[in-house]
Design a protein around this motif. Sequence first.
Motif, PDB file in Angstrom:
ATOM      1  N   ASN A  94      64.690  -2.568  76.548  1.00  0.00           N
ATOM      2  CA  ASN A  94      63.316  -3.203  76.175  1.00  0.00           C
ATOM      3  C   ASN A  94      63.574  -4.000  75.138  1.00  0.00           C
ATOM      4  O   ASN A  94      62.807  -4.177  74.174  1.00  0.00           O
ATOM      5  CB  ASN A  94      62.292  -2.053  75.920  1.00  0.00           C
ATOM      6  CG  ASN A  94      61.935  -1.446  77.386  1.00  0.00           C
ATOM      7  OD1 ASN A  94      62.079  -1.820  78.383  1.00  0.00           O
ATOM      8  ND2 ASN A  94      61.620  -0.149  77.207  1.00  0.00           N
ATOM      9  N   THR A  95      64.739  -4.714  74.934  1.00  0.00           N
ATOM     10  CA  THR A  95      64.926  -5.580  73.857  1.00  0.00           C
ATOM     11  C   THR A  95      65.241  -6.994  74.110  1.00  0.00           C
ATOM     12  O   THR A  95      66.229  -7.068  75.195  1.00  0.00           O
ATOM     13  CB  THR A  95      66.124  -4.754  72.987  1.00  0.00           C
ATOM     14  OG1 THR A  95      65.675  -3.603  72.723  1.00  0.00           O
ATOM     15  CG2 THR A  95      66.098  -5.614  71.328  1.00  0.00           C
ATOM     16  N   GLN A 117      60.956  -4.028  71.715  1.00  0.00           N
ATOM     17  CA  GLN A 117      59.516  -3.467  72.014  1.00  0.00           C
ATOM     18  C   GLN A 117      59.224  -2.046  72.382  1.00  0.00           C
ATOM     19  O   GLN A 117      60.172  -1.249  71.790  1.00  0.00           O
ATOM     20  CB  GLN A 117      59.476  -4.345  73.398  1.00  0.00           C
ATOM     21  CG  GLN A 117      59.550  -5.889  73.353  1.00  0.00           C
ATOM     22  CD  GLN A 117      59.865  -6.778  74.708  1.00  0.00           C
ATOM     23  OE1 GLN A 117      59.165  -5.953  75.615  1.00  0.00           O
ATOM     24  NE2 GLN A 117      60.467  -7.847  74.488  1.00  0.00           N
ATOM     25  N   GLU A 118      58.204  -1.667  72.839  1.00  0.00           N
ATOM     26  CA  GLU A 118      57.879  -0.562  73.016  1.00  0.00           C
ATOM     27  C   GLU A 118      58.864   0.404  73.693  1.00  0.00           C
ATOM     28  O   GLU A 118      59.241   0.186  74.655  1.00  0.00           O
ATOM     29  CB  GLU A 118      56.603  -0.102  73.632  1.00  0.00           C
ATOM     30  CG  GLU A 118      56.084   1.270  73.668  1.00  0.00           C
ATOM     31  CD  GLU A 118      54.412   1.200  74.340  1.00  0.00           C
ATOM     32  OE1 GLU A 118      54.197   2.281  74.410  1.00  0.00           O
ATOM     33  OE2 GLU A 118      53.970  -0.086  74.626  1.00  0.00           O
ATOM     34  N   ASN A 119      59.193   1.572  73.037  1.00  0.00           N
ATOM     35  CA  ASN A 119      60.190   2.395  73.843  1.00  0.00           C
ATOM     36  C   ASN A 119      61.620   1.912  73.967  1.00  0.00           C
ATOM     37  O   ASN A 119      62.160   2.003  75.007  1.00  0.00           O
ATOM     38  CB  ASN A 119      59.704   2.862  75.016  1.00  0.00           C
ATOM     39  CG  ASN A 119      58.561   3.795  74.887  1.00  0.00           C
ATOM     40  OD1 ASN A 119      58.435   4.756  73.782  1.00  0.00           O
ATOM     41  ND2 ASN A 119      57.552   3.954  75.681  1.00  0.00           N
ATOM     42  N   SER A 120      62.084   1.059  72.886  1.00  0.00           N
ATOM     43  CA  SER A 120      63.435   0.291  73.212  1.00  0.00           C
ATOM     44  C   SER A 120      64.531   1.117  72.401  1.00  0.00           C
ATOM     45  O   SER A 120      64.210   2.058  71.603  1.00  0.00           O
ATOM     46  CB  SER A 120      63.159  -1.313  72.289  1.00  0.00           C
ATOM     47  OG  SER A 120      62.723  -1.081  71.026  1.00  0.00           O
ATOM     48  N   LYS A 169      66.214   3.170  67.871  1.00  0.00           N
ATOM     49  CA  LYS A 169      65.171   3.344  68.468  1.00  0.00           C
ATOM     50  C   LYS A 169      63.791   2.845  68.052  1.00  0.00           C
ATOM     51  O   LYS A 169      63.668   2.703  66.595  1.00  0.00           O
ATOM     52  CB  LYS A 169      64.832   4.855  68.919  1.00  0.00           C
ATOM     53  CG  LYS A 169      66.091   5.496  69.775  1.00  0.00           C
ATOM     54  CD  LYS A 169      65.617   6.877  69.864  1.00  0.00           C
ATOM     55  CE  LYS A 169      67.019   7.529  71.040  1.00  0.00           C
ATOM     56  NZ  LYS A 169      66.452   8.950  71.134  1.00  0.00           N
ATOM     57  N   CYS A 170      62.901   2.303  68.770  1.00  0.00           N
ATOM     58  CA  CYS A 170      61.719   1.891  68.333  1.00  0.00           C
ATOM     59  C   CYS A 170      60.524   2.262  69.247  1.00  0.00           C
ATOM     60  O   CYS A 170      60.478   2.062  70.575  1.00  0.00           O
ATOM     61  CB  CYS A 170      61.710   0.106  68.006  1.00  0.00           C
ATOM     62  SG  CYS A 170      60.229  -0.474  67.589  1.00  0.00           S
ATOM     63  N   HIS A 171      59.537   2.814  68.705  1.00  0.00           N
ATOM     64  CA  HIS A 171      58.194   3.272  69.704  1.00  0.00           C
ATOM     65  C   HIS A 171      57.133   2.389  69.474  1.00  0.00           C
ATOM     66  O   HIS A 171      56.358   2.404  70.417  1.00  0.00           O
ATOM     67  CB  HIS A 171      57.890   4.779  69.042  1.00  0.00           C
ATOM     68  CG  HIS A 171      58.991   5.911  69.104  1.00  0.00           C
ATOM     69  ND1 HIS A 171      59.317   6.175  70.253  1.00  0.00           N
ATOM     70  CD2 HIS A 171      59.477   6.412  68.174  1.00  0.00           C
ATOM     71  CE1 HIS A 171      60.212   7.218  69.990  1.00  0.00           C
ATOM     72  NE2 HIS A 171      60.327   7.468  68.997  1.00  0.00           N
ATOM     73  N   GLY A 172      57.051   1.163  68.847  1.00  0.00           N
ATOM     74  CA  GLY A 172      56.282   0.226  68.769  1.00  0.00           C
ATOM     75  C   GLY A 172      57.081  -1.325  68.863  1.00  0.00           C
ATOM     76  O   GLY A 172      57.333  -1.388  70.087  1.00  0.00           O
ATOM     77  N   SER A 173      57.209  -1.901  67.973  1.00  0.00           N
ATOM     78  CA  SER A 173      57.814  -3.045  67.993  1.00  0.00           C
ATOM     79  C   SER A 173      58.383  -3.459  66.678  1.00  0.00           C
ATOM     80  O   SER A 173      57.766  -3.195  65.582  1.00  0.00           O
ATOM     81  CB  SER A 173      56.705  -4.279  68.417  1.00  0.00           C
ATOM     82  OG  SER A 173      55.956  -4.436  67.564  1.00  0.00           O
TER      83      SER A 173
END
Length: 305
Positions: A94-95, A117-120, A169-173
């Motif tokens: 998701n990136t 991006q979300e959940n990346s 890890k990224c849960h938003g952006s």
Amino acid sequence: MKNPCLPQVLLCSSSLLIGLFIPVLGDGGFCSAPSILDQTDASSKPLYWKVTNPTLSPSHLHDLPGFTRSVYKRDHALITPESHVFSPLPDWTNTLGAYLITPAMGSHFVMYLAKMQENSRSGLPPDDVERFIFVVQGTVTLTNSSGISNKLMVDSYAYLPPNFEHSLKCHGSAILVVIERRYAFLDNHITELIVGSTDKQPLLETPGEVFELRKLLPASMPYDFNIHIMDFQPGEFLIVKEVHYNQHGLLLLEGQGIYRLGDSWYPIQAGDVIWMAPFVPQWYAALGKTRSRYLLYKDVNRNPL
């Protein structure tokens, strides 16, 4: 003899021209791009917001087909936002990534933007490759193989040694600047994980110069590159017209100015990226009404042979 119809012809022509220009002008006039002299209070905006919202944005160039400020030459390159091409990053989830500097142009390192991006989640670099990340937007969590985590916000950074197990890890952006290079090993020297933020680094002396300098990595021998944060107030410029063996990768985080590269002079703004090959003449002057700040990669501590 005067033509009695001429005034009517001119009047009709003027009305036609006005009718044609009104839709073009709209409410913003010919130049819809915001003026640097008429901007909202920058203090109300997030830090580094201009990196992703440049004054002259890609949308302002839609009516200039084929036009770009980007330039690629043998010893330097200017890569501007309207030329960025994003695609899924290999081994990341998701990136999207835009590679801005790579060995294909002559560099010994890569520099890219990662849009998480979300959940990346990040992937790992290749074997023996070290990684540096700098957060320009959003928040990410860095976790190592022992399960120890660090939250990285805007203006935070991390250095990951070669072959160091980790994940982002990224849960938003979030948007990251990522720099990677194949580590130049030295006997009896190893690098270590470093996590920090720009505002925690001390200002260093710059003899003969006026800019403010912070170094984000140790100057000790194990580290084969460093990252400099350099601040210029409007009207300040480099005293030395530099020509040296080091390579540079630069992202202008704030402000605007003029960069000399070789025999060319380029207006640059926040969001622009520059690659400088060894021995290309280089010089910078800050313009506008706000400070210029750029992030600069520089190879160090190794014999150029």
